[in-house]
Design a protein around this motif. Structure first.
Motif, PDB file in Angstrom:
ATOM      1  N   GLY A 330       3.375   0.721 -23.769  1.00 52.02           N
ATOM      2  CA  GLY A 330       2.751  -0.589 -23.818  1.00 52.02           C
ATOM      3  C   GLY A 330       2.258  -1.001 -22.449  1.00 52.02           C
ATOM      4  O   GLY A 330       2.417  -0.276 -21.463  1.00 52.02           O
ATOM      5  N   ASN A 331       1.685  -2.182 -22.378  1.00 53.69           N
ATOM      6  CA  ASN A 331       1.092  -2.636 -21.115  1.00 53.69           C
ATOM      7  C   ASN A 331       2.026  -3.507 -20.296  1.00 53.69           C
ATOM      8  O   ASN A 331       1.622  -4.076 -19.294  1.00 53.69           O
ATOM      9  N   GLU A 332       3.282  -3.619 -20.727  1.00 54.23           N
ATOM     10  CA  GLU A 332       4.243  -4.431 -19.981  1.00 54.23           C
ATOM     11  C   GLU A 332       5.161  -3.527 -19.173  1.00 54.23           C
ATOM     12  O   GLU A 332       5.757  -2.594 -19.698  1.00 54.23           O
ATOM     13  N   THR A 333       5.265  -3.803 -17.890  1.00 54.18           N
ATOM     14  CA  THR A 333       6.082  -2.992 -16.989  1.00 54.18           C
ATOM     15  C   THR A 333       7.513  -3.519 -16.940  1.00 54.18           C
ATOM     16  O   THR A 333       7.733  -4.727 -16.882  1.00 54.18           O
ATOM     17  N   ILE A 334       8.487  -2.599 -16.976  1.00 51.97           N
ATOM     18  CA  ILE A 334       9.889  -2.994 -16.815  1.00 51.97           C
ATOM     19  C   ILE A 334      10.114  -3.352 -15.347  1.00 51.97           C
ATOM     20  O   ILE A 334       9.863  -2.538 -14.460  1.00 51.97           O
ATOM     21  N   PRO A 335      10.571  -4.576 -15.050  1.00 53.21           N
ATOM     22  CA  PRO A 335      10.787  -4.972 -13.646  1.00 53.21           C
ATOM     23  C   PRO A 335      11.794  -4.060 -12.951  1.00 53.21           C
ATOM     24  O   PRO A 335      12.731  -3.545 -13.572  1.00 53.21           O
ATOM     25  N   ASP A 336      11.599  -3.881 -11.659  1.00 52.46           N
ATOM     26  CA  ASP A 336      12.492  -3.013 -10.881  1.00 52.46           C
ATOM     27  C   ASP A 336      13.934  -3.513 -10.895  1.00 52.46           C
ATOM     28  O   ASP A 336      14.879  -2.719 -10.882  1.00 52.46           O
ATOM     29  N   ASN A 337      14.111  -4.848 -10.906  1.00 54.30           N
ATOM     30  CA  ASN A 337      15.483  -5.369 -10.890  1.00 54.30           C
ATOM     31  C   ASN A 337      16.217  -5.073 -12.202  1.00 54.30           C
ATOM     32  O   ASN A 337      17.430  -4.891 -12.218  1.00 54.30           O
ATOM     33  N   VAL A 338      15.472  -4.990 -13.307  1.00 56.94           N
ATOM     34  CA  VAL A 338      16.090  -4.631 -14.588  1.00 56.94           C
ATOM     35  C   VAL A 338      16.548  -3.174 -14.558  1.00 56.94           C
ATOM     36  O   VAL A 338      17.645  -2.829 -15.004  1.00 56.94           O
ATOM     37  N   ILE A 339      15.681  -2.305 -14.008  1.00 59.27           N
ATOM     38  CA  ILE A 339      16.045  -0.885 -13.902  1.00 59.27           C
ATOM     39  C   ILE A 339      17.259  -0.714 -12.999  1.00 59.27           C
ATOM     40  O   ILE A 339      18.159   0.070 -13.287  1.00 59.27           O
ATOM     41  N   ALA A 340      17.294  -1.478 -11.891  1.00 58.88           N
ATOM     42  CA  ALA A 340      18.446  -1.418 -10.987  1.00 58.88           C
ATOM     43  C   ALA A 340      19.724  -1.874 -11.697  1.00 58.88           C
ATOM     44  O   ALA A 340      20.807  -1.312 -11.480  1.00 58.88           O
ATOM     45  N   THR A 341      19.603  -2.885 -12.550  1.00 65.01           N
ATOM     46  CA  THR A 341      20.765  -3.354 -13.321  1.00 65.01           C
ATOM     47  C   THR A 341      21.258  -2.274 -14.271  1.00 65.01           C
ATOM     48  O   THR A 341      22.466  -2.042 -14.414  1.00 65.01           O
ATOM     49  N   TRP A 342      20.309  -1.588 -14.938  1.00 62.45           N
ATOM     50  CA  TRP A 342      20.700  -0.487 -15.836  1.00 62.45           C
ATOM     51  C   TRP A 342      21.440   0.604 -15.073  1.00 62.45           C
ATOM     52  O   TRP A 342      22.440   1.146 -15.552  1.00 62.45           O
ATOM     53  N   GLU A 343      20.929   0.946 -13.887  1.00 62.72           N
ATOM     54  CA  GLU A 343      21.578   1.991 -13.095  1.00 62.72           C
ATOM     55  C   GLU A 343      22.999   1.582 -12.701  1.00 62.72           C
ATOM     56  O   GLU A 343      23.900   2.421 -12.661  1.00 62.72           O
ATOM     57  N   ALA A 344      23.180   0.296 -12.402  1.00 63.60           N
ATOM     58  CA  ALA A 344      24.523  -0.173 -12.069  1.00 63.60           C
ATOM     59  C   ALA A 344      25.431  -0.170 -13.296  1.00 63.60           C
ATOM     60  O   ALA A 344      26.622   0.153 -13.206  1.00 63.60           O
ATOM     61  N   GLN A 345      24.871  -0.507 -14.450  1.00 61.05           N
ATOM     62  CA  GLN A 345      25.667  -0.540 -15.684  1.00 61.05           C
ATOM     63  C   GLN A 345      26.090   0.845 -16.141  1.00 61.05           C
ATOM     64  O   GLN A 345      27.067   0.966 -16.890  1.00 61.05           O
TER      65      GLN A 345
END
Length: 489
Positions: A330-345
């Protein structure tokens, strides 16, 4: 009277001790009955024909004449079934294949210290593997249709379930063989469950198309099945106390006994290592799937975006550099802070500690890549679509969503060249998305950053900013885009 009265007042005898002993005897009797029942229920020694079992296993070891041709025919049938993605045909091929003989021979010969039978079993086992792989290789090499069907791909990545199926299947098979009056249905069922033939066909397929990973994965699955069926046979033979083969020469007897024990250990060591590795991979995949379901799949998009669960890639790689790859479109980008949260989780899941998370985002890919994802998505789900109308509706919805996504993408290279040609004072042009919210809704806004040459007059650049803004809104058909001026150092 006084003497009689004294006797009547005497203390009655204590019967509690007798009652306790009776309860204890009853309990012991109950335990004895339960023990006897379980022994009669589970005991297999009393109904075992050791001599007939040994003769039957030895008779199934050789691969020559009729047996070889039956194997070749069954391999062809299985290869056609795997190629056509037909489970029924593959099951039929497994029912007629004579693959179990040498494997049972290996387990039995180690258990009874029979070195001659072991040699014969190993030789015929090698003949069986080479003949099966060669037949499958020739079929897939010269057959014009060589699609990578789901039946084929299911045999390239063994897990803990394959180990358990092979072990308990081997137990069931040798127990059925040992019973007086062999249970044929068990033999057929084990032939289907343990699935020795499909992995060998997949090895031939991998060699035919030059994919060594497929061939290695399928051979690994076949090896697992072989080792654990032989191990189960060895354990049952020992449990039933089959008589050991005796040799006249005591020195030869000791040598053969030691060699048989060595082979048994050599079989058990890789079996244990394989079980441990596959078990660890199974735990890793369990945690990875839980992480995806609980953290990734629950992400809410504000605009056009979609998580492609079917494209999730989980790679354990024997515990070295494991990774988890998730795909969004899709045309919506996952924010970097969300990806960082996933990596921490990920650290909340014990088996995911040290693993890498790769996030593939459709909005960062070219349109051609997104079309590829649509095609792969359709291929992965087409078996679940029951009618032509559903297939058409599915494709149309995906193409409409893709068009919306590609419309939102800005041809930045073309825009920058046109802007440079129209505005001579333009020194730099940048572009990015701004995600903002008023806590009622979230918007994704395209923002252009412009810098002007130092020698350009301020009055002129102010006019150019207004004109550039209006031109970009008209050029990109987006009235919400914004311009931000940046002063060069």
């Amino acid at each position: 009277m006084q003497e009689n009265l004294g006797q009547d007042n005497s203390t009655p005898p204590d019967t509690s001790k007798d009652t306790g002993e009776n309860v204890k005897k009853d309990f012991q009797g109950l335990l004895g009955s339960v023990k006897k029942f379980l022994w009669e229920l589970l005991d297999i020694r009393t109904n075992t024909d050791q001599q007939a079992t040994k003769e039957a296993i030895i008779a199934d070891i050789p691969f020559k004449g009729h047996t070889s041709w039956i194997l070749i025919c069954s391999i062809f049938i299985a290869s056609i079934g795997l190629n056509a993605n037909s489970t029924a045909v593959v099951i039929g091929a497994m029912l007629i294949s004579p693959l179990m003989g040498p494997i049972l021979g290996i387990g039995m010969s180690i258990g009874i210290n029979d070195i001659d039978t072991l040699k014969r079993s190993l030789k015929n086992f090698g003949v069986m593997v080479v003949l099966s792989v060669l037949t499958a290789f020739l079929f897939f090499k010269f057959f014009p249709l060589r699609d990578e069907s789901s039946e084929l791909l299911a045999r390239v990545a063994p897990d803990i379930r394959d180990v358990l199926i092979a072990f308990f299947g081997g137990l069931a098979l040798v127990i059925a063989r040992a019973k007086k009056g062999t249970i044929a249905s068990v033999i057929f069922g084990v032939a289907i469950a343990t699935a020795l033939m499909p992995p060998l066909c997949t090895v031939g397929f991998g060699l035919a198309i030059g994919n060594w990973d497929y061939a290695a994965g399928a051979m690994y699955l076949f090896t697992i099945n072989t080792i654990f069926i032989a191990l189960a046979t060895f354990l049952v033979i020992k449990l039933l106390r089959f008589p050991m083969v005796r040799y006249v020469n005591s020195q030869r007897r000791r040598f053969i006994s030691r060699m048989a024990s060595l082979v048994a250990v050599l079989v058990m060591i890789p079996a244990g290592i394989t079980f441990y590795n596959v078990f660890q991979e199974s735990l890793f995949r369990k945690d990875a799937n839980s992480f995806v379901d609980e953290k990734i799949a629950t992400y809410q998009f504000s605009g056009e975006g979609r998580f492609l669960e079917d494209f999730t890639d989980i790679e354990f790689q024997d515990g070295e550099d494991p990774f988890l790859e998730v795909v969004f479109m899709g045309n919506e980008t996952i924010p970097d802070n969300v990806i960082a949260t996933w990596e921490a989780q990920m650290k909340e899941y014990p088996k995911l500690r040290g693993a890498t998370l790769n996030v593939v985002q459709g909005s960062k890919n070219e349109a051609a890549d997104q079309l590829k994802y649509v095609n792969e998505l359709y291929e992965s789900q087409k078996n679940m679509l029951s009618s032509k109308d559903e297939k058409i509706a599915f494709l149309e919805s995906e193409l409409i969503r893709l068009n919306k996504g590609t419309q939102g993408q800005i041809p930045f290279s073309e825009i920058s060249l046109e802007a440079k040609a129209n505005y001579e004072n333009l020194a730099r042009l940048g572009y990015s998305y701004l995600i903002s919210t008023d806590f009622d809704k979230t918007d994704t806004i395209p923002v252009f950053e412009v810098s002007w040459k130092k020698e350009a007059g301020r009055s002129q650049t102010q006019k150019d900013v207004v004109k550039l803004h209006e031109w970009l809104k008209l050029r990109l058909q987006n009235k919400d885009l914004q311009i931000k001026e940046v002063i060069l150092d």
